[in-house]
Design a protein around this motif. Structure first.
Motif, mmCIF file in Angstrom:
data_model
loop_
_atom_site.group_PDB
_atom_site.id
_atom_site.type_symbol
_atom_site.label_atom_id
_atom_site.label_comp_id
_atom_site.label_asym_id
_atom_site.label_seq_id
_atom_site.Cartn_x
_atom_site.Cartn_y
_atom_site.Cartn_z
ATOM 1 N N ARG A 211 0.763 -1.432 -0.174
ATOM 2 C CA ARG A 211 0.020 -0.224 -0.127
ATOM 3 C C ARG A 211 0.781 1.191 -0.037
ATOM 4 N N LYS A 212 2.030 0.932 0.908
ATOM 5 C CA LYS A 212 2.991 2.414 0.478
ATOM 6 C C LYS A 212 3.982 2.251 -0.382
ATOM 7 N N SER A 213 3.583 1.230 -1.228
ATOM 8 C CA SER A 213 4.458 1.620 -2.781
ATOM 9 C C SER A 213 3.498 2.112 -3.662
ATOM 10 N N ILE A 214 3.328 2.184 -3.384
ATOM 11 C CA ILE A 214 1.501 1.940 -4.982
ATOM 12 C C ILE A 214 2.155 2.868 -5.695
ATOM 13 N N PHE A 215 2.967 4.222 -5.375
ATOM 14 C CA PHE A 215 3.149 4.840 -6.570
ATOM 15 C C PHE A 215 4.423 4.815 -6.920
ATOM 16 N N ALA A 216 4.969 4.423 -5.799
ATOM 17 C CA ALA A 216 6.393 4.099 -6.507
ATOM 18 C C ALA A 216 6.210 2.796 -7.306
ATOM 19 N N PRO A 234 11.760 8.370 -25.027
ATOM 20 C CA PRO A 234 12.460 8.838 -24.514
ATOM 21 C C PRO A 234 12.708 9.687 -23.969
ATOM 22 N N THR A 235 12.510 10.859 -24.770
ATOM 23 C CA THR A 235 13.397 12.114 -24.180
ATOM 24 C C THR A 235 11.165 12.109 -23.289
ATOM 25 N N GLU A 236 10.572 12.102 -23.831
ATOM 26 C CA GLU A 236 9.536 12.618 -23.060
ATOM 27 C C GLU A 236 8.803 11.661 -21.798
ATOM 28 N N SER A 237 9.668 10.368 -22.567
ATOM 29 C CA SER A 237 9.255 9.917 -20.982
ATOM 30 C C SER A 237 10.296 10.254 -19.632
ATOM 31 N N ALA A 238 11.174 10.194 -20.810
ATOM 32 C CA ALA A 238 12.757 11.310 -18.766
ATOM 33 C C ALA A 238 11.535 12.407 -18.435
ATOM 34 N N ALA A 239 11.287 13.248 -19.433
ATOM 35 C CA ALA A 239 10.703 14.285 -18.187
ATOM 36 C C ALA A 239 9.595 13.899 -17.121
ATOM 37 N N VAL A 240 8.780 12.523 -18.331
ATOM 38 C CA VAL A 240 7.794 12.411 -17.188
ATOM 39 C C VAL A 240 8.429 12.091 -15.949
ATOM 40 N N ALA A 241 9.423 10.914 -16.301
ATOM 41 C CA ALA A 241 10.250 10.713 -14.857
ATOM 42 C C ALA A 241 10.811 11.706 -14.011
ATOM 43 N N VAL A 242 10.964 12.100 -13.943
ATOM 44 C CA VAL A 242 11.098 13.314 -12.965
ATOM 45 C C VAL A 242 10.544 14.725 -12.826
ATOM 46 N N PHE A 243 9.378 15.028 -13.169
ATOM 47 C CA PHE A 243 8.314 14.855 -13.043
ATOM 48 C C PHE A 243 7.475 14.619 -12.188
ATOM 49 N N TYR A 244 7.238 12.954 -12.196
ATOM 50 C CA TYR A 244 6.787 11.738 -11.722
ATOM 51 C C TYR A 244 7.319 12.257 -10.364
ATOM 52 N N ALA A 245 8.907 11.441 -9.845
ATOM 53 C CA ALA A 245 9.660 11.506 -8.963
ATOM 54 C C ALA A 245 9.230 12.821 -8.243
ATOM 55 N N ALA A 246 9.394 14.077 -8.085
ATOM 56 C CA ALA A 246 9.194 15.029 -7.976
ATOM 57 C C ALA A 246 8.135 15.254 -7.080
ATOM 58 N N LEU A 247 7.007 15.038 -8.009
ATOM 59 C CA LEU A 247 6.229 14.859 -6.984
ATOM 60 C C LEU A 247 5.086 14.200 -6.622
ATOM 61 N N VAL A 248 6.122 12.619 -6.396
ATOM 62 C CA VAL A 248 5.664 10.995 -5.081
ATOM 63 C C VAL A 248 6.900 12.039 -4.329
#
Length: 419
Positions: A211-216, A234-248
């Motif tokens: 439950r605690k790791s669902i976002f990860a 691949p470039t767009e996915s990298a940008a999404v990865a940064v945004f999502y990691a920071a958000l989480v």
């Protein structure tokens, strides 16, 4: 005579322990001065053209995303799930270490980030559980290497850029060999620790950790699913990865503050400060070689020496293993990728498959003295002597060599998802 001067200068720079950026800069300048039109401004023009490649943006973005997750709690939450879930299996904590490296590699794309993030948690846990220090060191160092073959892998991106091979195809092709290596390491761990004590799975704890790791856990689904479905480049996915990691990390897990992102970004920028200039100069040298038809000439020379595809593959494995012992993987890819890939194609070897062969081969270089990067990182992280860690890594090198041979001579392992 001119070639002798060129080689002598490069060898002298290597013996003087000059940085790779200096060696490549001098090499690019000498190539254009001695065999080109004598215009050094061509090097600048090549660098400008190389910097205009959109896909290069994915490299700093994936590194930044991995650093954010290493500083936050995504790694520890994912590790908790696999650690609890494998407790019933003999050697389960060791297998959990391998699986943790694999999962974290799929969201960081970096071997060193994977080793540090997972090793900081699992190394003391392995020792406390009674695993030998040698086994724990070797397993974590070997597991960390999975970061360069499991997509989104920075070395796969470098290979794709330098050889103009589809990065999305390379990511897909890396799945099969990555799973094979995970299986080999897990089976070995199970065999070595067959008589180790086990404990029943704590289902409430597993549910709570899940439950605690669902976002990860959604992170690799978001990144890889977006690429494989064609929704992201691949470039767009990298940008999404940064945004999502920071958000989480900042707003959901709340393990980081906004001000912490500044420090992480600064650390990433320092890493890129050494990588990007090297990449730009390597691309300039590649442009010169393409114009002078160096790869075509090498294909003809190699064809006269090696008459079969098997012979070429064996020769390539030897060359790559040797380079992996003395050169970091990025440098080896930038230098050998443009030279060996056209030759591989002339023997009917798919460039995507050859890229995977190259990455898996150079992956072993992370564990081989004298310049094995994972050995050096582990020496500082775990405060153990270099040669103690190198000795601990020896059986795992043999396991990775087994995976390399299978990957090399079973191309469908890499290409079946592309067909």
């Amino acid at each position: 005579m001119t070639w002798l001067v060129f080689i002598a200068v490069i060898v002298a720079l290597i013996l003087l322990r000059q940085r790779l950026v200096v060696i490549l800069g001098v090499a690019a300048a000498m190539l254009y001065l001695l065999w080109g039109d004598g215009r050094l401004d061509y090097v600048v023009l090549d660098i400008w053209a190389a910097a205009d490649k959109e896909v290069l943006l994915s490299i700093p973005l994936f590194i930044l995303a991995g650093n954010i997750m290493a500083k936050g709690s995504i790694a520890s939450r994912l590790i908790d799930v696999v650690r609890i879930g494998t407790s019933r299996i003999p050697g389960g904590l060791g297998i959990a270490t391998v699986l943790s490296c694999a999962v974290f590699s799929a969201i960081s794309g970096s071997s060193t980030v994977t080793l540090i993030a997972v090793g900081a948690i699992m190394y003391p846990a392995l020792l406390n559980a009674g695993y030998s220090r040698s086994f724990a060191l070797g397993l974590i160092c070997a597991g960390g290497t999975l970061g360069i073959i499991i997509p989104p892998s920075i070395p796969l991106i470098l290979y794709g850029v330098i050889t103009e091979t589809s990065i999305a195809d390379l990511f897909i092709a890396g799945v099969g060999p990555a799973l094979l290596l995970v299986l080999i390491l897990s089976v070995y761990t199970l065999g070595v620790n067959w008589k180790a004590e086990t404990s029943p799975v704590d289902w409430p704890a597993l549910w709570d950790a899940g439950r605690k790791s669902i976002f990860a856990a959604f992170m690799p689904v978001l990144i890889l699913g977006g690429i494989y479905s064609g929704y992201f480049t691949p470039t767009e996915s990298a940008a999404v990865a940064v945004f999502y990691a920071a958000l989480v990390e900042v707003f959901i897990h709340r393990e980081m503050r906004l001000r912490d992102l500044e420090a992480v970004t600064y650390e990433t920028a320092k890493t890129l400060g050494s990588l990007v200039p090297v990449l730009m100069l390597a691309l300039s040298i590649n442009t010169f070689m393409a114009f002078e038809q160096v790869p075509q000439n090498m294909v003809e020379a190699m064809s006269a020496l090696v008459t079969s595809k098997t012979g070429f593959l064996l020769l390539s494995l030897g060359i790559l293993l040797l380079f992996g012992c003395f050169m970091d993987i990025s440098s080896a890819i930038l230098i050998l990728g443009p030279l060996l890939t056209p030759i591989a194609e002339s023997y009917g070897i798919d460039p995507v498959h050859f890229g995977i062969i190259m990455i898996v081969n150079l992956e072993i270089g992370y564990l081989t003295p004298p310049l094995g990067l994972n050995l050096i990182i582990a020496m500082g992280a775990f405060r153990e002597p270099f040669w103690t860690i190198a000795k601990a890594a020896l059986p795992f090198i043999l396991l990775l060599l087994l995976g390399l041979v299978i990957t090399t001579f079973w191309p469908d392992l890499s290409l079946f998802l592309l067909r």
